[in-house]
Design an enzyme around this catalytic site. Sequence first.
Site, short mmCIF file in Angstrom:
data_model
loop_
_atom_site.label_atom_id
_atom_site.label_comp_id
_atom_site.label_asym_id
_atom_site.label_seq_id
_atom_site.Cartn_x
_atom_site.Cartn_y
_atom_site.Cartn_z
N GLY A 12 0.22 56.61 36.15
CA GLY A 12 0.84 57.91 36.37
C GLY A 12 0.51 58.94 35.27
O GLY A 12 -0.55 58.75 34.54
N SER A 127 13.25 58.46 26.16
CA SER A 127 13.40 59.73 26.18
C SER A 127 14.42 60.26 25.15
O SER A 127 15.18 59.73 24.79
CB SER A 127 13.96 59.99 27.42
N TYR A 152 19.68 58.28 35.34
CA TYR A 152 18.47 58.30 34.74
C TYR A 152 18.49 57.92 33.06
O TYR A 152 17.77 56.98 32.70
CB TYR A 152 17.46 59.29 35.17
N LYS A 156 17.70 54.70 30.44
CA LYS A 156 16.90 54.60 29.23
C LYS A 156 17.89 54.25 28.08
O LYS A 156 17.31 53.27 27.17
CB LYS A 156 16.36 56.31 28.68
N TYR A 180 10.37 60.30 24.18
CA TYR A 180 9.37 61.42 24.39
C TYR A 180 10.38 62.72 24.51
O TYR A 180 11.34 62.61 25.28
CB TYR A 180 8.86 61.50 25.82
N ASN A 182 9.28 66.87 25.51
CA ASN A 182 8.98 67.44 27.26
C ASN A 182 7.39 67.24 27.12
O ASN A 182 6.97 68.28 26.62
CB ASN A 182 9.64 68.66 27.29
#
Length: 337
Positions: A12, A127, A152, A156, A180, A182
């Site tokens: 990915g 994230s 989503y 996380k 993370y 962006n």
Amino acid sequence: MSKKIIVTGGAGYIGSHTVVELMHAGYEPVIIDDFRNSKPWIIDRIGELTGKYPLGHSIDCADEKEVLSVFRNYTDIFGVIHFAAYKAVGESVQKPTMYYQNNIGSLCAILNAMKETKISNLVFSSSCTVYGEPSTPAVTENTPIQKANSPYGDTKIICERIIENVKISGQPIQAALLRYFNPIGAHPSGKLGELPNGIPNNLVPYITQTAAGIREQLVVNGNDYTTSDGTNIRDYIHVVDLAKAHVKALEWLQNQNKPVCEPFNLGTGKGTSVLEIIHSFEEVNQVKVNYKIGPRREGDVEQIFANPTKAEKMLNWKCDYSVADALKHSWNWEKTL
Ligand code: UFG
């Protein structure tokens, strides 16, 4: 020490850049990826960049039996980096069970296989979405986790909690939860980058496709926020800097002598607005982006950026690339597609 690392989602966007950095650092990645969201030729590109082809298994990460059989195939795995997950916010609202089943199912399969084969080191892709709409835009790891505004995001938060609870259960786990911000940009060689599936959801791939004439016009999602130019502010980090943080996280895990489950913000510490991104892209690449101002996008946080001090200090890591570098590399990549 064995240098074999299982990397789920290794073909990915972030995964492939991380595999390259792992190989540069002397690790031997073992990729698990069924290419549902990536392309097999990415593996060739990794080979071209590093002079060596990584090991790979094309299986579904949520298939517990298959995952265990890959883990059992090796006797000397140092750790696991778990990227493989669905990541489109809008799609997760439409298909919540698909997101919960895949993102949580694959983590559980990995954790069970780790237990079975006595592997303790885990780097998990999380994230900044876990912070929701923060009360101050610069977030530390102590900023409270908030109710997710999409399935989503919820996966996380849940996955982070699962790992913490596995540690509490007594399974000897050592985990780094990498939050993370962006990720943007592409490999400076132009050989690796993001491959969005269909119409991009994210800003930078939409910009590059608009500049390339694949999309007619970029819509800026609102300019009536209380930011300097009215558009949302995010912390855009070069994907290679992000990839290098995974290598640092493994080094950090190696030095831990008791179970840990530690979150780290991975961002630059600098906020950039949507309009600043568009204008910087135009300037560094000398190309025009056709855009217009549209309405706000539901679920968008007004502004968020990282306080990356903890990762900088504890992981001995920092960002080398600027946003302008990343936008240049994104455009170079787009032109190769
Ligand atoms: N944007 C536009 N037009 C577009 C696409 C995006 O104006 O066509 C804006 C968004 O509204 C936002 C900014 O560009 O203000 C960045 O949007 P992205 O979709 O690129 O990124 P997000 O910050 O919305 O999402 C990212 C990750 C998610 C993660 C989220 C957490 O992609 O995985 O951060 O905040 F959940």
